[in-house]
Design a protein around this motif. Sequence first.
Motif, mmCIF file in Angstrom:
data_model
loop_
_atom_site.group_PDB
_atom_site.id
_atom_site.type_symbol
_atom_site.label_atom_id
_atom_site.label_comp_id
_atom_site.label_asym_id
_atom_site.label_seq_id
_atom_site.Cartn_x
_atom_site.Cartn_y
_atom_site.Cartn_z
ATOM 1 N N ASN A 171 79.265 21.207 -4.615
ATOM 2 C CA ASN A 171 79.110 19.905 -3.956
ATOM 3 C C ASN A 171 80.081 19.839 -2.772
ATOM 4 N N LEU A 172 79.636 20.329 -1.620
ATOM 5 C CA LEU A 172 80.525 20.440 -0.456
ATOM 6 C C LEU A 172 80.934 19.087 0.095
ATOM 7 N N GLN A 173 80.227 18.010 -0.278
ATOM 8 C CA GLN A 173 80.574 16.688 0.239
ATOM 9 C C GLN A 173 81.849 16.125 -0.400
ATOM 10 N N ARG A 174 82.393 16.838 -1.368
ATOM 11 C CA ARG A 174 83.719 16.447 -1.892
ATOM 12 C C ARG A 174 84.815 16.734 -0.878
ATOM 13 N N ILE A 175 84.492 17.563 0.117
ATOM 14 C CA ILE A 175 85.440 17.854 1.196
ATOM 15 C C ILE A 175 85.293 16.770 2.252
ATOM 16 N N THR A 193 79.790 27.750 -1.262
ATOM 17 C CA THR A 193 80.777 27.474 -2.315
ATOM 18 C C THR A 193 82.137 27.143 -1.714
ATOM 19 N N TYR A 194 82.971 26.503 -2.541
ATOM 20 C CA TYR A 194 84.337 26.177 -2.119
ATOM 21 C C TYR A 194 85.109 27.454 -1.783
ATOM 22 N N GLN A 226 91.214 21.880 2.084
ATOM 23 C CA GLN A 226 90.622 21.036 1.032
ATOM 24 C C GLN A 226 89.863 21.896 0.017
ATOM 25 N N ALA A 227 89.115 22.881 0.528
ATOM 26 C CA ALA A 227 88.352 23.742 -0.374
ATOM 27 C C ALA A 227 89.266 24.526 -1.298
ATOM 28 N N GLY A 237 96.295 17.307 -6.155
ATOM 29 C CA GLY A 237 96.695 17.817 -4.846
ATOM 30 C C GLY A 237 95.670 17.486 -3.776
ATOM 31 N N LEU A 238 94.368 17.595 -4.113
ATOM 32 C CA LEU A 238 93.317 17.265 -3.161
ATOM 33 C C LEU A 238 93.383 15.792 -2.783
#
Length: 569
Positions: A171-175, A193-194, A226-227, A237-238
Amino acid sequence: MGWFIAQSLAFIIIAALIGLAIGIWIGWLVWGHRAKGKHAAERAEAASRATADAAAGTAVGVKPDAETAIGTDTVLPVADSAAEADEDATAVGTVTAVEAPADADGTGDDTADDAEDGTGDGEAEVEAAESDVVAEAEAVARKAAEADSAAKAAAKAEAADAPAAPETPDNLQRIEGIGPKIASALVAAGYPTYAKIAAATEDELREAVAGQGIKFAPSASSWADQAQYLVDSDADGLEEYQDYLVGGQERRAKFNEKVDYADVDEIEGTDAKAAALAEDEAEAAAVTEAEATPEPEPEPEPEPQDLQRIEGIGPKIESALKSAGYTTYAKVAGASEDELRAALTSAGIKFAPAATSWADQAQYLVDGDENGLQEYQDYLIGGQDRAAKFKENVDYADVDEIEGADAKAAALAEDEAEAAAVAEAAAVAEATPEPEPEPQDLQRIEGIGPKIESTLKSAGYTTYAKIAAASETELREALATGGIKFAPAATSWADQAQYLADGDEDGLQEFQDYLVGGQERRAKFQENVDYTDVDEIENTDAKAAALAEDEAKTAAEGDTEQTGSEVKA
């Protein structure tokens, strides 16, 4: 007679049994020959059919059916591998064939017929045929095994060449800064992928989205960082890092994990927010510096010292004190009487009358004052204080040598009286202040007239030494207190006063020749320049030229000494 009959019966029975056994053996031999011939014919026929079927299956490149009919009653499984083919080729002898016709005489005994017909070698021919068929079946089985191995190798190569299963996108939109459109572009460009985003550079990520038609991605600088938090499963941490980001972009100040950016952003007002951020960063820097500063290594424990040098301490008491941690003079000197007595009590020692003086004696040893220790121990009696207080100026050793208690007391009193008189005189001398020096003529300092002199003396500046020790600011404050605000020559007063305090009349004269109305010239003062001669020259340019010439000569001689400060007037 009876015995003869019995013996005859026994002989007859034994002969019958032997005859029966011989008959059974002959029958078994005859049956074996017939069965062997029949089985050989069956094996030959089955092998022939198996060979034909295997050849047909190999020719078309596919395996035969699971079972191939060989006779009317029994079927033969087709080999799937070299081993199975060998087994099938061997097992063909078990298949049933059509029975041979009965013997011509109908007796079933073909041995004699074979001999009569000249066919006694039929068995050998059958065995030869069987061997040929088995060899041919084995060859066909080997070819089938080779074909099977080739087919398996081809299947394996085809599987290796087949494209790998696609990765499941994260889910790349978490970045922060990545929306649906950018996420799709990154997946299409090979960053699903992250982990792959974390391993990429900012330029690579920008090229990836640009290749999908997205040219504006201001937050790309933070995507990899972020990834990485997501790869590490560091949710806290994120969150801290995303609190620091603004729309996915980094702030001007570098990210600091110990700063609470969420709290800072809640503050209204740019200045207040900046101040809170600076405060948090300063605290975080202080914590980081404290963490980075290594803790000082503990000082090594000093070697135990000889505590028996302290009067009143013997071997037993010394051992008790050292067991309690009082191993040095410094530790004993730093302890109270109660603490030392508690250490002794723990060791079972309850009587120590001299403990009152141990800390004082130890302090002399710490200071390295052997003479002081000797005098103090002369004063002590068995480590205990006398009734009179200890005084350093009393010679207790001499007093103790006097015989008679009254004479000793009188001598001690006399010494104490003398010591008291000396101490009193010292106290009086210390308490008596030095006499105030007589006021001096401050008007000898160029720029100080009667009014300024009076004001300075009222402020306590009565002598040349006091003015020389004062700063220009202090002197101007003294004048301002007296209502004098204009004193342009104050810059030179301390220097002039120093010449007077030193009694250097010539130096004062030269310096005052350099001054103009008590103020310094633009050029710095140089002692070897004759400013009097220069001042006698008329015309400003000529005067400046003469002054420059004198200064150049002085500089050339290398004997220049600069004094004073820059001229302000």
